[in-house]
Design an enzyme around this catalytic site. Structure first.
Site, PDB file in Angstrom:
ATOM      1  N   GLY A  41       0.755  -1.295   0.110  1.00 44.74           N
ATOM      2  CA  GLY A  41      -0.127   0.035   0.034  1.00 44.74           C
ATOM      3  C   GLY A  41       0.991   1.328   0.155  1.00 44.74           C
ATOM      4  N   SER A  42       2.027   1.219  -0.732  1.00 46.94           N
ATOM      5  CA  SER A  42       2.898   2.378  -0.383  1.00 46.94           C
ATOM      6  C   SER A  42       2.222   3.597  -1.511  1.00 46.94           C
ATOM      7  CB  SER A  42       4.299   2.321  -0.793  1.00 46.94           C
ATOM      8  OG  SER A  42       4.564   1.763  -2.159  1.00 46.94           O
ATOM      9  N   ASN A  43       1.662   2.964  -2.414  1.00 44.57           N
ATOM     10  CA  ASN A  43       1.323   3.978  -3.683  1.00 44.57           C
ATOM     11  C   ASN A  43      -0.122   4.670  -2.963  1.00 44.57           C
ATOM     12  OD1 ASN A  43       2.538   4.056  -6.248  1.00 44.57           O
ATOM     13  ND2 ASN A  43       2.619   2.037  -5.828  1.00 44.57           N
ATOM     14  N   MET A 119      -3.673  -6.901  -6.955  1.00 44.49           N
ATOM     15  CA  MET A 119      -3.419  -8.107  -7.784  1.00 44.49           C
ATOM     16  C   MET A 119      -4.237  -9.131  -8.086  1.00 44.49           C
ATOM     17  SD  MET A 119      -0.319  -7.152  -7.597  1.00 44.49           S
ATOM     18  CE  MET A 119       0.580  -8.601  -8.166  1.00 44.49           C
ATOM     19  N   ARG A 120      -5.596  -8.281  -8.610  1.00 45.85           N
ATOM     20  CA  ARG A 120      -6.583  -9.290  -9.038  1.00 45.85           C
ATOM     21  C   ARG A 120      -6.871  -8.838 -10.599  1.00 45.85           C
ATOM     22  NH1 ARG A 120      -6.636 -13.479  -6.570  1.00 45.85           N
ATOM     23  NH2 ARG A 120      -8.570 -13.970  -7.723  1.00 45.85           N
ATOM     24  N   ASN A 136      -4.611   2.307 -13.316  1.00 47.66           N
ATOM     25  CA  ASN A 136      -3.670   1.190 -12.856  1.00 47.66           C
ATOM     26  C   ASN A 136      -2.252   1.663 -12.696  1.00 47.66           C
ATOM     27  OD1 ASN A 136      -3.119  -1.573 -11.963  1.00 47.66           O
ATOM     28  ND2 ASN A 136      -2.395  -1.970 -14.193  1.00 47.66           N
ATOM     29  N   HIS A 138       1.671   0.136 -12.853  1.00 52.62           N
ATOM     30  CA  HIS A 138       2.479  -1.409 -13.155  1.00 52.62           C
ATOM     31  C   HIS A 138       3.976  -0.788 -13.483  1.00 52.62           C
ATOM     32  CE1 HIS A 138       2.786  -5.216 -14.982  1.00 52.62           C
ATOM     33  NE2 HIS A 138       3.627  -4.797 -15.935  1.00 52.62           N
TER      34      HIS A 138
HETATM   35  C1  GRF Z   1       3.576  -1.894  -7.329  1.00 51.13           C
HETATM   36  O1  GRF Z   1       5.073  -1.925  -7.619  1.00 51.13           O
HETATM   37  C2  GRF Z   1       2.786  -1.805  -8.679  1.00 51.13           C
HETATM   38  O2  GRF Z   1       3.292  -1.063  -9.660  1.00 51.13           O
HETATM   39  C3  GRF Z   1       2.376  -3.155  -8.766  1.00 51.13           C
HETATM   40  O3  GRF Z   1       2.224  -3.532  -7.234  1.00 51.13           O
HETATM   41  C4  GRF Z   1       3.258  -2.755  -6.434  1.00 51.13           C
HETATM   42  C5  GRF Z   1       2.385  -2.216  -5.551  1.00 51.13           C
HETATM   43  O4  GRF Z   1       3.097  -1.564  -4.406  1.00 51.13           O
HETATM   44  N1  GRF Z   1       0.983  -3.180  -9.513  1.00 51.13           N
HETATM   45  P1  GRF Z   1       2.546  -0.876  -3.017  1.00 51.13           P
HETATM   46  O5  GRF Z   1       1.698  -1.890  -2.398  1.00 51.13           O
HETATM   47  O6  GRF Z   1       1.685   0.391  -3.517  1.00 51.13           O
HETATM   48  O7  GRF Z   1       3.667  -0.535  -2.231  1.00 51.13           O
END
Ligand code: GRF
Length: 223
Positions: A41-43, A119-120, A136, A138
Site C-alpha cells: 500500500g505504499s502507492n 493483484m486481481r 492502474n 504497473h
Molecule cells: C507496485 O510496484 C505496482 O506497480 C504493482 O504492485 C506494486 C504495489 O506496491 N502493481 P505498493 O503496494 O503500492 O507498495
C-alpha cells in the site's frame, strides 16, 4: 461580505446563478477516489499523504483490500480512511468480487478507481461501472512486460532501461491508454528487490502526477 450563492450540478461543478454559466470556483470539489490495494500500500499512502498535505484536490472515501494480510489497511487507519476487506477467496468468480467492489464504491460515492497494487484481474463489471475511470499502476514501461513479475521479466530480458506506467485500465491485463510513465535505469548489480525499490520511488511520483492530471482534466470538462 456575503459569498455568491452557488449550486452543484450533476457534474459536480459549481454554478453561479448570477453569472448564469458554469465556472470553476476556487473550492472545486475534490476528486473522489476509491482505492484498491492488495499488498504493502505504499502507492495508496503516497496519495493519502498528498491529500492530507493539500497537494492534491482529492479525497479517498474508502480503501478496498482483498487480502487480510494487506498492510494497506493499517496505512488507511493512520489517515482515518475507512477500509473494507473484500476477500476474493469468499467469491465464486472474479465477477462476484467486482460486483461487491462496485456496490461498495457506489455506496461511498466514488468517482474514479485507482488500482494501487491490485493483484486481481478486473472484469467488465468494474470497468463498465466506471467507464474510462479506472487507473492502474504497473512496474514496467508498458507495453513491455505486462502481467506478473514485471521487474523479474525486465531483468531476464537484460534491458538497460525499465520503469513504471500509470494507465487507464482495459480488459486485457496491463493495457489501455497511458497517462504517465517514468524511466528507471537497470544497474549491473540489480536484483529484483533493488530495481523494484528504485522503480517504486518513480511510481510514487507518476501516481500523483496522473491523479493531478485527471483532476485537472475533470476541472476543464466541468468548465
Ligand atoms: C507496485 O510496484 C505496482 O506497480 C504493482 O504492485 C506494486 C504495489 O506496491 N502493481 P505498493 O503496494 O503500492 O507498495
Amino acid at each position: 461580505m456575503t459569498a455568491n450563492p452557488v449550486s452543484v450540478n450533476s457534474n459536480a461543478c459549481l454554478i453561479s446563478p448570477e453569472i448564469g454559466k458554469s465556472y470553476i470556483a476556487p473550492a472545486h470539489p475534490p476528486l473522489k477516489l476509491g482505492v484498491l490495494a492488495s499488498g504493502s500500500g505504499s502507492n495508496f499512502e503516497v496519495i493519502a499523504r498528498a491529500i492530507q498535505n493539500q497537494e492534491l484536490n482529492a479525497k479517498i472515501p474508502v480503501l478496498i483490500y482483498n487480502n487480510p494480510e494487506a498492510k494497506a489497511a493499517a496505512r488507511a487507519e493512520k489517515y482515518g480512511i475507512p477500509s473494507i476487506l473484500l476477500n476474493h477467496r469468499d467469491c465464486k468468480s472474479r465477477e462476484e468480487l467486482d460486483t461487491k467492489i462496485v456496490k461498495t464504491f457506489q455506496e461511498y460515492d466514488v468517482e474514479w478507481v485507482v488500482m494501487a497494487g491490485w493483484m486481481r484481474i478486473v472484469t467488465k463489471v468494474l470497468l463498465d461501472a466506471f467507464p474510462d475511470r479506472v487507473i492502474n499502476i504497473h512496474p514496467s514501461l508498458l507495453p513491455s512486460f505486462p502481467g506478473i513479475r514485471a521487474v523479474e521479466q525486465a531483468l531476464a530480458a537484460k534491458v538497460k532501461i525499465t520503469g513504471c506506467t500509470v494507465h487507464i485500465a482495459r480488459l486485457e491485463v496491463d493495457s489501455g491508454p497511458i497517462l504517465m510513465q517514468a524511466a528507471v535505469p537497470v544497474l549491473p548489480d540489480d536484483t529484483a528487490e533493488t530495481l523494484h525499490a528504485r522503480i517504486q520511488v518513480q511510481e510514487h511520483k507518476i501516481m500523483l502526477g496522473a491523479i493531478a492530471l485527471i483532476a485537472e482534466s475533470n476541472r476543464k470538462y466541468c468548465d
